[in-house]
Design a protein around this motif. Structure first.
Motif, short mmCIF file in Angstrom:
data_model
loop_
_atom_site.label_atom_id
_atom_site.label_comp_id
_atom_site.label_asym_id
_atom_site.label_seq_id
_atom_site.Cartn_x
_atom_site.Cartn_y
_atom_site.Cartn_z
N ALA A 101 -3.33 6.33 10.73
CA ALA A 101 -2.42 6.31 9.59
C ALA A 101 -1.12 6.27 10.35
CB ALA A 101 -2.79 7.37 8.84
N LYS B 24 -3.91 -0.46 7.54
CA LYS B 24 -3.74 0.81 7.43
C LYS B 24 -2.42 1.46 7.18
CE LYS B 24 -6.33 3.30 8.30
NZ LYS B 24 -7.49 4.05 7.49
N SER B 25 -1.49 -0.14 6.67
CA SER B 25 -0.19 0.40 6.41
C SER B 25 0.67 0.92 7.52
CB SER B 25 0.09 1.07 4.92
OG SER B 25 -0.57 0.42 4.03
N ILE B 26 0.46 0.69 8.75
CA ILE B 26 1.23 1.30 9.84
C ILE B 26 2.18 0.23 10.11
CG2 ILE B 26 0.92 1.83 12.23
CD1 ILE B 26 -2.01 2.73 11.70
#
Length: 406
Positions: A312, A256-258
């Motif tokens: 996100a 989730k590119s967190i």
């Protein structure tokens, strides 16, 4: 409107036993995944193990502990609470001290087994059984107070471990952990386990509370009846889904590119909502019964992996942890009294030992199964389907089993 929190008069008269339950939950932490995993890097470096090799050893030790819980859990039915508590506490401290001496794969496997058996297994089994037996009218909210030991330990024990690791070797941290557990829990078991006025449930020295059909089921009778196997999902699904989510959380954050710091900061919301959820679940079962509430709450656990779709960077990562914490808190307090309501309390230790063993087994299976899926290239959608479908199906099965008359 009825408060979700226990009445002040109840807390004033019962605080000693409630504190004992809280401490049992708190000091189960040396046997919990979140604490042991803090030392995984040190252990792998010390023994030259890969991630997969350490994971296999961990799963094997957990599975063996699940098997041993089945006969050992019956001790809660035949020993006085103070005696069995002292036995388990001494075993947990000894397990932590042994873990500080591991020098090989074999001693690591034994150490993992001892920690998982005494900590995650018997400590959790003991407090949930003891609180369920001692209280009837306030059973749910009493359990909610004891369950607070889990989120408090999940917040404070990593801080303790990291501070200690900054000053000493990891082996010394485990030695100190075992000694602290003994220093606090042995006096607590001696002082806080006596029966006091206002405890309307049973112990060895009290009266038994029958199941909903007026009978006290034995473990054999329970295992031979179809209803138990339909109810298994009530304990399996939360352990499977929550452990899988936590064990592979770094993978989910990366997908989730967190950023990792932001992901970790979400645990503040998780801990707070876990506590609130515990009290909500306890209040609901005191008002409506665990039989009516537990299947619905477990089915709602499917919302947690669904929230991964919306997670996100920014506010939505905190929304994910809010839903996760609230649902997870409600699950345990609403499901823990279920077997007492249905099967009675005379043989509750042996009955809950089966449920606890299934829970431990699910907590070992989930990381391995999801790990194989990730290695095989499974995407987030497939992982969410597995993590979400199991609690949904389990909740439906539990509802059917509870509604059936025979």
């Amino acid at each position: 409107m009825t408060s979700i929190f226990p009445p002040l008069s109840f807390l004033k008269t019962q605080w000693t036993f409630l504190l004992f339950g809280f401490l049992l939950a708190f000091f189960s932490s040396p046997g919990q995944t979140f604490f042991i995993s803090l030392f995984s890097g040190h252990i792998r470096d010390e023994l030259g193990l890969s991630h997969g090799e350490f994971g296999n050893i961990y799963a094997a030790g957990t599975l063996v502990s699940a098997v041993c819980l089945i006969p050992a859990g019956r001790l809660v039915d035949v020993m006085r609470l103070r005696h069995i508590a002292l036995l388990i506490i001494i075993g947990l401290g000894a397990a932590a001290l042994f873990f500080s001496t591991i020098t090989s794969v074999m001693t690591l496997a034994v150490g993992v087994f001892l920690l998982r058996f005494t900590g995650q297994g018997m400590m959790t089994h003991l407090y949930s059984t003891a609180m369920t037996r001692r209280y009837v009218a306030e059973r749910g909210r009493a359990l909610a107070v004891a369950v607070l030991g889990h989120p408090v330990s999940e917040f404070s024990m990593p801080v303790f471990a990291l501070l200690m690791l900054a000053m000493m070797e990891w082996q010394q941290v485990w030695m100190i952990t075992g000694l602290i557990a003994w220093a606090i829990m042995i006096p607590a078991a001696i002082i806080f386990t006596r029966r006091i006025r206002g405890q309307d449930g049973e112990g060895l020295e009290g009266t038994n509370t029958a199941g909903r059909d007026g009978l006290h089921w034995t473990r054999r009778e329970m295992l031979m009846h179809w209803r138990f196997w339909m109810l298994c999902g009530i304990v399996i699904a939360p352990a499977f889904t929550a452990t899988g989510m936590l064990f592979h959380q770094i993978h989910f954050a990366e997908i989730k590119s967190i950023p990792l710091p932001q992901w970790i900061s979400g645990y503040v919301f998780y801990a707070v909502m876990n506590i609130i959820g515990s009290f909500i679940g306890g209040a609901l079962i005191d008002r409506f019964s665990a039989s009516r509430i537990a299947p619905l709450v477990v089915a709602n656990l499917a919302a947690v992996p669904l929230m991964l779709f919306f997670a996100a960077p920014g506010v939505m990562v905190f929304a994910f942890f809010i839903v996760f914490g609230l649902t997870q808190g409600m699950v345990y307090t609403s499901s823990a009294p279920l077997f007492a309501e249905i099967y009675g309390t005379r043989h509750l230790g042996g009955i809950k030992a089966i449920a606890q063993a299934l829970m431990v087994f699910a907590s070992a299976l989930s990381p391995a199964l999801l790990g194989y899926m990730i290695d095989a290239g499974a995407g987030l959608t497939a992982l969410r389907v597995v993590l979400g479908s199991i609690p949904l199906i389990s909740g439906i099965m539990g509802f059917i089993a509870i509604q059936a008359r025979n």
